[in-house]
Motif scaffolding. Structure first.
Motif, mmCIF file in Angstrom:
data_model
loop_
_atom_site.group_PDB
_atom_site.id
_atom_site.type_symbol
_atom_site.label_atom_id
_atom_site.label_comp_id
_atom_site.label_asym_id
_atom_site.label_seq_id
_atom_site.Cartn_x
_atom_site.Cartn_y
_atom_site.Cartn_z
ATOM 1 N N LEU A 138 0.810 -1.219 0.000
ATOM 2 C CA LEU A 138 0.000 0.000 0.000
ATOM 3 C C LEU A 138 0.841 1.266 0.000
ATOM 4 O O LEU A 138 0.302 2.352 -0.198
ATOM 5 N N GLY A 139 2.150 1.142 0.246
ATOM 6 C CA GLY A 139 3.009 2.310 0.154
ATOM 7 C C GLY A 139 3.817 2.641 1.383
ATOM 8 O O GLY A 139 4.565 3.625 1.379
ATOM 9 N N ALA A 140 3.687 1.866 2.472
ATOM 10 C CA ALA A 140 4.535 2.116 3.639
ATOM 11 C C ALA A 140 5.990 1.936 3.248
ATOM 12 O O ALA A 140 6.337 1.025 2.492
ATOM 13 N N VAL A 141 6.849 2.795 3.769
ATOM 14 C CA VAL A 141 8.274 2.692 3.467
ATOM 15 C C VAL A 141 8.879 1.488 4.164
ATOM 16 O O VAL A 141 9.730 0.788 3.614
ATOM 17 N N ASP A 142 8.441 1.221 5.394
ATOM 18 C CA ASP A 142 9.015 0.107 6.149
ATOM 19 C C ASP A 142 8.030 -0.328 7.224
ATOM 20 O O ASP A 142 7.043 0.360 7.510
ATOM 21 N N VAL A 143 8.304 -1.493 7.822
ATOM 22 C CA VAL A 143 7.478 -2.027 8.898
ATOM 23 C C VAL A 143 8.373 -2.453 10.050
ATOM 24 O O VAL A 143 9.534 -2.811 9.851
ATOM 25 N N LEU A 144 7.829 -2.400 11.235
ATOM 26 C CA LEU A 144 8.595 -2.735 12.426
ATOM 27 C C LEU A 144 7.644 -3.213 13.508
ATOM 28 O O LEU A 144 6.571 -2.634 13.701
ATOM 29 N N ALA A 165 14.205 10.050 3.877
ATOM 30 C CA ALA A 165 14.961 10.141 2.624
ATOM 31 C C ALA A 165 14.247 9.486 1.455
ATOM 32 O O ALA A 165 14.711 9.578 0.313
ATOM 33 N N ALA A 166 13.123 8.838 1.722
ATOM 34 C CA ALA A 166 12.445 8.058 0.690
ATOM 35 C C ALA A 166 11.755 8.939 -0.338
ATOM 36 O O ALA A 166 11.237 10.011 -0.027
ATOM 37 N N HIS A 167 11.747 8.435 -1.557
ATOM 38 C CA HIS A 167 11.026 9.068 -2.660
ATOM 39 C C HIS A 167 9.694 8.333 -2.779
ATOM 40 O O HIS A 167 9.624 7.234 -3.332
ATOM 41 N N VAL A 168 8.641 8.919 -2.223
ATOM 42 C CA VAL A 168 7.357 8.226 -2.086
ATOM 43 C C VAL A 168 6.454 8.535 -3.269
ATOM 44 O O VAL A 168 6.270 9.694 -3.641
ATOM 45 N N HIS A 169 5.903 7.482 -3.849
ATOM 46 C CA HIS A 169 4.938 7.613 -4.940
ATOM 47 C C HIS A 169 3.608 7.003 -4.509
ATOM 48 O O HIS A 169 3.549 6.213 -3.572
ATOM 49 N N ARG A 170 2.565 7.333 -5.231
ATOM 50 C CA ARG A 170 1.329 6.582 -5.070
ATOM 51 C C ARG A 170 1.598 5.158 -5.501
ATOM 52 O O ARG A 170 2.163 4.924 -6.573
ATOM 53 N N PRO A 171 1.219 4.171 -4.685
ATOM 54 C CA PRO A 171 1.532 2.776 -5.040
ATOM 55 C C PRO A 171 0.797 2.348 -6.292
ATOM 56 O O PRO A 171 -0.340 2.741 -6.540
ATOM 57 N N ARG A 172 1.502 1.540 -7.089
ATOM 58 C CA ARG A 172 0.869 0.966 -8.262
ATOM 59 C C ARG A 172 0.178 -0.327 -7.879
ATOM 60 O O ARG A 172 0.492 -0.938 -6.881
ATOM 61 N N ARG A 173 -0.781 -0.747 -8.689
ATOM 62 C CA ARG A 173 -1.433 -2.030 -8.440
ATOM 63 C C ARG A 173 -0.422 -3.149 -8.567
ATOM 64 O O ARG A 173 0.452 -3.129 -9.431
ATOM 65 N N ALA A 174 -0.550 -4.146 -7.709
ATOM 66 C CA ALA A 174 0.398 -5.260 -7.700
ATOM 67 C C ALA A 174 -0.009 -6.324 -8.711
ATOM 68 O O ALA A 174 -0.143 -7.501 -8.413
ATOM 69 N N ALA A 209 18.541 -5.922 -1.540
ATOM 70 C CA ALA A 209 17.729 -4.713 -1.419
ATOM 71 C C ALA A 209 17.454 -4.427 0.049
ATOM 72 O O ALA A 209 17.597 -5.288 0.910
ATOM 73 N N SER A 210 17.038 -3.196 0.313
ATOM 74 C CA SER A 210 16.659 -2.799 1.670
ATOM 75 C C SER A 210 15.396 -1.945 1.579
ATOM 76 O O SER A 210 14.396 -2.389 1.023
ATOM 77 N N THR A 211 15.427 -0.718 2.071
ATOM 78 C CA THR A 211 14.234 0.127 2.114
ATOM 79 C C THR A 211 13.615 0.281 0.725
ATOM 80 O O THR A 211 14.274 0.691 -0.219
ATOM 81 N N GLY A 212 12.340 -0.059 0.615
ATOM 82 C CA GLY A 212 11.663 -0.026 -0.677
ATOM 83 C C GLY A 212 11.870 -1.283 -1.491
ATOM 84 O O GLY A 212 11.319 -1.410 -2.593
ATOM 85 N N GLY A 213 12.622 -2.225 -0.951
ATOM 86 C CA GLY A 213 13.021 -3.386 -1.725
ATOM 87 C C GLY A 213 11.944 -4.423 -1.946
ATOM 88 O O GLY A 213 12.003 -5.176 -2.915
ATOM 89 N N THR A 214 10.944 -4.473 -1.077
ATOM 90 C CA THR A 214 9.928 -5.507 -1.271
ATOM 91 C C THR A 214 9.187 -5.331 -2.595
ATOM 92 O O THR A 214 8.977 -6.290 -3.335
ATOM 93 N N CYS A 242 14.466 4.483 -7.531
ATOM 94 C CA CYS A 242 14.698 4.008 -6.163
ATOM 95 C C CYS A 242 13.790 4.721 -5.166
ATOM 96 O O CYS A 242 13.555 5.926 -5.282
ATOM 97 N N VAL A 243 13.308 4.001 -4.172
ATOM 98 C CA VAL A 243 12.668 4.641 -3.037
ATOM 99 C C VAL A 243 13.716 5.389 -2.219
ATOM 100 O O VAL A 243 13.524 6.540 -1.824
ATOM 101 N N VAL A 244 14.843 4.723 -1.976
ATOM 102 C CA VAL A 244 15.989 5.365 -1.322
ATOM 103 C C VAL A 244 17.235 5.031 -2.134
ATOM 104 O O VAL A 244 17.603 3.863 -2.268
ATOM 105 N N TYR A 245 17.874 6.048 -2.684
ATOM 106 C CA TYR A 245 19.068 5.838 -3.510
ATOM 107 C C TYR A 245 20.297 5.871 -2.605
ATOM 108 O O TYR A 245 21.042 6.836 -2.582
ATOM 109 N N GLY A 246 20.464 4.799 -1.847
ATOM 110 C CA GLY A 246 21.582 4.705 -0.920
ATOM 111 C C GLY A 246 22.548 3.612 -1.321
ATOM 112 O O GLY A 246 23.677 3.861 -1.744
#
Length: 358
Positions: free
Chosen positions: A98-104, A131-140, A167-172, A313-317
């Protein structure tokens, strides 16, 4: 400038803990706390936070419903922090879709040392979210696999090859984008995604339902096979090991590398050592530098390497760190990574490689 954080959680104890952790950091501050999504919605309008931490189970409107509406109407960096368990870990995968950057997860009764480590993880994820570049999520939706001329010939050319992805943040979502475009005759794929252990099983199942590949959590000692992808479980490093003429997965509980277990560097270094030029290294979106040195080792061993470009990239790190040290043979938009992989496999056998299935 300090990172402005809004906390949304129906638990007063959780709100207090998060506030203490965040306000103790020199680079972030809590600008507001909300006990439910309706309150948070109004606070977002007035406080304009940089990052929202969001619980799942709340009165009036649950966190996933609120996240879906938020990302549709006002996309912003969100870190889901909730009492995820193994039984409902698919909720975490849905949050990422749905667009969350990460979960914990939330901390249980922990020792002071474990609580300090948890606090550091919370703050790391908030910094990555900022630092994330957030977009509206696309359909999966399931993308069409990469079309390859002469599939049988391509499969023969790819025998003995190994694809390693980190991958890490945004990688899923980035990993999903790559895997759903790979054809069923693809060589074995080994994957490291920075993710807590209670989530990796659900993530593997989700990928398996979307991809033409068989996707599973890697098991210690299992032989890797074409048409299969193996995801590092969240509690162990994943290494590639060669036994005779076959490759196998090896799991390790060794200390974290770059503060991560599983670590992308560990996988990539093992691929450089065990497979050499028969391997392909793929580094996708993520915060930090994990994978950069391992990708360089792969390249120096003769492997072809590719990194996701900054724009997608969500995060270009991690890709940036790899490019900075000359570890990247090619840079590509995310939607073209699978095509580049299959094109490379079809056009370059990488010299002497192992034969799978022997």
């Amino acid at each position: 400038m300090s990172i402005k954080v809004l906390i949304c959680d129906d638990s007063a104890a959780s709100r207090l803990l998060l506030r203490r952790v965040i306000d103790a950091q020199p680079d972030m501050t809590v600008v507001g706390v909300a006990a439910d999504a309706l309150i948070a919605r109004e606070m977002i309008k007035t406080l304009e936070p940089d990052v929202l931490t969001l619980d799942v189970e709340m009165p009036h409107m649950d966190g996933l419903d609120f996240l879906a509406r938020l990302m549709r109407l006002r996309p912003m960096p969100v870190v889901m922090i909730s009492a995820f368990t193994g039984e409902d870990s698919d909720v975490s995968i849905r949050a990422l879709e749905l667009g969350a950057v990460d979960v914990l997860g939330k901390p249980d009764a922990r020792s002071p040392g474990a609580l300090a480590a948890y606090a550091a993880e919370v703050c790391d994820k908030i910094r990555a979210a900022r630092a994330a570049h957030v977009h509206r999520p696309r359909r999966a939706d399931v993308a069409a696999p990469v079309a390859t001329a002469g599939a049988a010939a391509s499969a023969r050319a790819a025998q003995g090859r190994i694809v390693c992805i980190g991958a890490s943040t945004g990688g899923t979502e980035a990993i999903r984008e790559v895997l759903v475009r790979l054809p069923p005759h693809c060589p074995p794929v080994l994957i490291v995604q920075h993710m807590p252990e209670m989530f990796t099983g659900a993530f593997a199942k989700r990928l398996d339902s979307l991809s033409q590949l068989r996707v599973k959590e890697a098991e210690h000692g299992e032989r890797v096979e074409p048409g299969c992808a193996y995801l590092a479980p969240g509690h162990s490093h994943l290494l590639l090991k060669r036994h005779g003429l076959a490759y196998h997965c090896e799991l390790s509980g060794a200390d974290p590398v770059n503060r991560h277990r599983p670590s992308v560097d560990v996988l990539f270094h093992s691929a450089a050592e065990q497979a050499g030029r028969a391997a392909l290294g793929v580094l996708l979106t993520g915060m930090g530098k994990d994978g950069a040195q391992g990708l360089l080792a792969m390249q120096r061993s003769g492997a072809w390497t590719i990194a996701q470009d900054q724009a997608s990239c969500v995060v270009y790190g991690m890709p940036r760190e790899a490019a900075a040290i000359g570890a990247v043979s090619e840079v590509s938009p995310l939607t073209e990574v699978a095509q580049r992989i299959m094109g490379r496999l079809a056009g370059n056998t990488g010299g002497a490689v192992l034969k799978q299935g022997v």
